[in-house]
Write an enzyme that holds these catalytic residues in place. Sequence first.
Site, short mmCIF file in Angstrom:
data_model
loop_
_atom_site.label_atom_id
_atom_site.label_comp_id
_atom_site.label_asym_id
_atom_site.label_seq_id
_atom_site.Cartn_x
_atom_site.Cartn_y
_atom_site.Cartn_z
N TYR B 232 0.96 -1.10 0.34
CA TYR B 232 0.23 -0.01 -0.10
C TYR B 232 1.08 1.26 0.07
CZ TYR B 232 -2.91 3.63 1.94
OH TYR B 232 -3.73 4.98 2.03
N GLU B 241 6.64 9.23 -7.50
CA GLU B 241 7.73 8.77 -8.10
C GLU B 241 7.76 8.88 -9.61
OE1 GLU B 241 8.62 4.66 -7.11
OE2 GLU B 241 10.30 4.46 -8.33
N GLN B 335 20.49 11.98 -34.29
CA GLN B 335 20.34 12.32 -35.62
C GLN B 335 21.12 13.55 -36.30
OE1 GLN B 335 20.00 9.43 -37.26
NE2 GLN B 335 19.86 10.09 -39.45
N GLY B 338 24.91 13.82 -36.74
CA GLY B 338 25.45 13.12 -37.74
C GLY B 338 26.58 12.20 -37.11
#
Lengths: 382, 382, 387, 387
Positions: B232, B241, B335, B338
């Site tokens: 509980y 959290e 990305q 590169g």
Amino acid sequence: MNIFREEHHLFRTALRDFLQREVVPYIDDWESEGQIPRSIWSKFGNMGFLGTTIAPKYGGSGLDFPYQVILTEETSKINSGGFSAAVVGHDALAMVYLNKFGSTRLKEQFLPASCMGQSFGCLAVTEPHAGSDVASIRTSAKKTAQGYVINGSKTFITNGVLSDYLIVAAKTDLDQQSAGISLFLLNRTIPGIQASALNKLGWKASDTAELSFQDVFIPHEHLIGEENMGFYYIMQNFALERLILAIGAIAASQYALEYSLQYMSQRKAFGRSINKFQVLRHRIAQLASQIELQKTYNYTICKAFDDGHNVVQQCAMAKLMSTELSDKVMTECLQFFGGYGYMEDYKIARMFRDSRLGTIGGGTSEIMRELIAKMVIDKVKY
Amino acid sequence: MNIFREEHHLFRTALRDFLQREVVPYIDDWESEGQIPRSIWSKFGNMGFLGTTIAPKYGGSGLDFPYQVILTEETSKINSGGFSAAVVGHDALAMVYLNKFGSTRLKEQFLPASCMGQSFGCLAVTEPHAGSDVASIRTSAKKTAQGYVINGSKTFITNGVLSDYLIVAAKTDLDQQSAGISLFLLNRTIPGIQASALNKLGWKASDTAELSFQDVFIPHEHLIGEENMGFYYIMQNFALERLILAIGAIAASQYALEYSLQYMSQRKAFGRSINKFQVLRHRIAQLASQIELQKTYNYTICKAFDDGHNVVQQCAMAKLMSTELSDKVMTECLQFFGGYGYMEDYKIARMFRDSRLGTIGGGTSEIMRELIAKMVIDKVKY
Amino acid sequence: MDAYYFNEEHQLFRQSIRDFLKKEALPNIEQWEKEGRTPRAFWQKFGEMGYLGLNFPEKYGGLDLDFFYSVILIEEISKCFSGGFAILPMVQSYMSTPYILHHGSEALKQKYLPDAIAGKKVASIAISEPGAGSDAMNIQTKAIKSGDHYVVNGSKTFITNAYYGDFLIAVVKTDPEAGANGISLLVIDNKSEGVSMRKLNKLGWHCSDTAEINFDDVKVPAENLIGDEGMGFYYLMGGLQLERLVAAVGAFAGCESALQYSLQYMSERKAFGRSINKFQVLRHRIAQMASEIEANKYFTYHCCKLHQEGAYVVKECSMAKLLGTELANKVATECLQFFGGYGYMEDYKMARFFRDSRIGTIGGGTSEVMREIIAKMVIDGQEYDEA
Amino acid sequence: MDAYYFNEEHQLFRQSIRDFLKKEALPNIEQWEKEGRTPRAFWQKFGEMGYLGLNFPEKYGGLDLDFFYSVILIEEISKCFSGGFAILPMVQSYMSTPYILHHGSEALKQKYLPDAIAGKKVASIAISEPGAGSDAMNIQTKAIKSGDHYVVNGSKTFITNAYYGDFLIAVVKTDPEAGANGISLLVIDNKSEGVSMRKLNKLGWHCSDTAEINFDDVKVPAENLIGDEGMGFYYLMGGLQLERLVAAVGAFAGCESALQYSLQYMSERKAFGRSINKFQVLRHRIAQMASEIEANKYFTYHCCKLHQEGAYVVKECSMAKLLGTELANKVATECLQFFGGYGYMEDYKMARFFRDSRIGTIGGGTSEVMREIIAKMVIDGQEYDEA
């Protein structure tokens, strides 16, 4: 992977010419009318476009599978999912069942007219409360001394209102699930068959029916194949059905992309034709790549299918991915047209509506994934 | 939705200065060493950055939730998911459990040193064979006249090797699932505790442990709260959290985007800075929009949480979407760099590795969707 | 369907390389990853087996086999859960030395090919520069002819195999004013005076060495020029098709191994009382991925066949590379998720696979560059011919 | 959390409009969709309830309420499963007449606002042209001043409410040489001589009338100019923020209704022996969508609050419009899927929702245009100030 020979190309050209001449000029009317005229069937038949893979003794041309592929592709490229569905529903569903599982007598009786387009059929499996769960259908076929008495209802049946005969799945053993299903051929003219057309988002030129059977009596000889083997027949034919759907989806996608490219080369915005905008170019590149890939895969499966391999898993994969891709292609292509994409005067609006059935009809994407999961994860074989 | 007042901004500035001075210069070393030095804890504590929401009588500052939000955000913006995890694992997990559910005596004994950073803790719930399935843990706590005897093992425990104390979930009633779980405080120095560090894809500066307990004896008073109430307590604290994890994920995403924007304004390709390429610009626009949206949502939930509303569903949603977005942001940002994106000399490689735990730790995305589905579909309330 | 591409000898070859890798590589990869290199002795064994010369003529020590042997090789080395391990022979045999074979003088061939095929020498292809990235046309490294040699100045980066390697096929400007027509290919020995290197620290590919290289007045004999001066760009354009195809093969093969590994794990791992391969959401994701991998594989085989038949298929190779590497990213992300917390632990191979795959959409031309090329062909109707 | 934005009076108002729609609109929408219009009589009732004047001063017959009343109105009309129905009041009260309120002369206000608020007159905003699309700067429709009137020539397209409507706020070039500074806003009565229209046939929004308009030497009194000549572009820039915000509210509200409708269906529909809301893959998709809709909603509320507080939030409004309408497309596609074959039937509301949503990422500035705007602000640091 090229599956076509020279004679296939000739067939394609003849079919394409025919469609441009006899179908394309009228297709918008047929879409509004919600059906295609009877006359087109016999024209189709006369040209030899139907029953290409059926033996000559039953009126067919006895050709190989790529002919059926071409029929699917070309009817999918005239912007009427409904028209294509009507043709394929007859040629790759009703006729194929009859041809594969029917008695010689039934074949002699029904196939020649089917090949000539003087008569056309539908396949009626799905029911309101069963959907993709074929084993749970409730339509019953009670055997009597004189024949079978059929009661029940069907829905989402392509060609269900207008077709001349119906291939119907019904339970000959109500206590069984899949093991109690048989297939029957019903002439439209028998008393007790009621059909009403459904109002659909797309596929407007195709009549899609809700059917009800009330004490429909048919003779014993109208049983297709053996009793209680219906589920097995259906499963066996699913591979072809899915492959055909996959091929149609990709042909339509390719058509949509070409149509978009043409529009984009002419449409200007901010001072240049919109095919010069990098974001649109890269999306085209991505879509073109995915279509190319999918088409190659589908052709590979066509070849394996034609060579007699077991391609149950591959056909489910092809159907899943091709129809999902088609939805993506249509959604993106419509976007390229901006406001015009939303207008029914441009072809893309209809393509968008027509494509949306792809991931639903012939087994939803979810059903495909269930099936593939069973084969890939649990190593089940079909 | 702005949840910060003037004094919060002052706190943020002080924390940011501190991090730049005391943490950032050393963080690469700590990442290679796989741990952060003890000394940083007491520095942190001295500055008042720990236990902000804990009552002054236990050594905290008695402030409101946005201070904890700021701690999470700022530690998430120095490119060390492991460092942030270590701090949050102590401040928002171990300390919060102790503070919310522990006896006055335990709090007096452990919280002041925790707030000062002289001592730090970990929360140990997950087990090798249970994963997200908390109810199925097997670690046992057998009650004897003198105290409890704990046996079992734990894994994926942040701060699990180096922390001074451990908050451990164990079964006081082995015949029960969730209803048999209790929480205990274990001093690191008691015999029978073994810890070994795990080698992770990211979060390198954090020690993550596999723990084993062999006949670990603790006095009765080291039970946290009541017997068999552990599940509980854990469920109750999950909201906080998850919210903290969501906030950290978005702070890191924003940091990655800013870092990328800076790089892209300097990096040239094909004759112009790469932030001029339309495809990259639109991706930035999309990511910036999604981050902005998610941040606003998270803040709204922070406020509702701080106001005492039940936000179990909202926190699960925030965690699910924030961590999924963070993965997407890191993948795309890498990305943009590169080849440099693949080099560990640039910050983005580590951010990419660190982010990947987001959809796994603190309940996987799948578990979040299970939970949300229960609330949205089945109308279950927690 | 595999029979459309592979005959019985191919299958025997697959079994032999699989056995070899199982015995010689798999037990050691963990260690090589830690050491940051695969030992030279291994590559010599590999070369002795003929694996570095499948696509080379017998006169240089090669086996002169059809391309599907190479496809098998690439598939199998890509299933070892180490992108760094697999990349060495891929660069060696398919991305660098083919330039010597196809365009080099007989002397160059004699000097470099037999040793490369035997695994005695390791080759690199040096294109990228710190300032130019994928933009080969804008490279700055200069090779100025002076008598019987070139003097090379400039720098290169992200060069695979270079740090521990023996020679480079370097892309240089022999005529800095001439744009694409001023680019040439030059073989440079790594030990030449004026060559200095720094080993780069990467997100993945840990057992591969990637270097940043500086050329400071490096003297290179004129006979080390490959083919004709000013033709380098065109040679490259051709060679890059093979490079992309090889990357595409590696990509789907990696995906297949990740999926298999996941299926194995999922059949054993239990949660909430049943093995996790019974959860519908995970099953459907597997189904989706298995489908995408399968389609990708047969498309790539199709491209390989076109390549084998001598077609110059820029569009198809670019598509295969784009789709294969994007798929690998997706598969890596999703498969890691199936492992839960264990996926994040380096003790399981998924974490490494995740790190290793991530270079796919970047190296050998980014996805964005692939889309540029495809867009030009599909939208503008541009066509490319072989040099 | 709703309490952060809505007080008790707001909630009462929500209940009242919901009751009104349930009684007056929902039973008839099917019919209106078939007829291709919502009857004028309905809008007059709607106006009598005050629903068309929430955001207008009392002196023109409005209720002068805070913006969250409008948010409620837009949410509720967007939950009727008819985009065509909802768009009329959205255009009327939030996208067209506000230009008169904020920038028009008192005479214009007196002439048009009371009737619009009462539902007696229907207004349109005419920006798009066949050749220009989203590019407002490049419109070609000219309004050349000649004495006490303007002569208007040109054409507009995709104009909502116009075919059966009463007046247009038309974006015209009063100075064709002056670029953005040559654009003005002009009120044009639909019945003016020289105005001709064609009703467009759309994929969705069937009960809304969308017109293509031609202006052929249309004489418009000079006093119909809104504000100052040459300021039209700047007025628009301001007004478009509200338009986008309204579109964003409509988008998430539509998503909420589609999700609710799906949940209802899924709890009743059975397959393979259980109700389909028990299938894990469908449950997780619901969970994902519910999360995305919820986050979108609160972000949009946040933007609404900024708007209410008078902030000029170009970036936030563009983001809300972009994300909300993209989400609606996704939700429409996925929810239709839950219905299986029935989703494709027009007897279920999902088919219409699917058709209606699809305009979201196009109308009022495409997603691409939104991303352009956001990119300029986020990347180039551009800022926009209110006119």
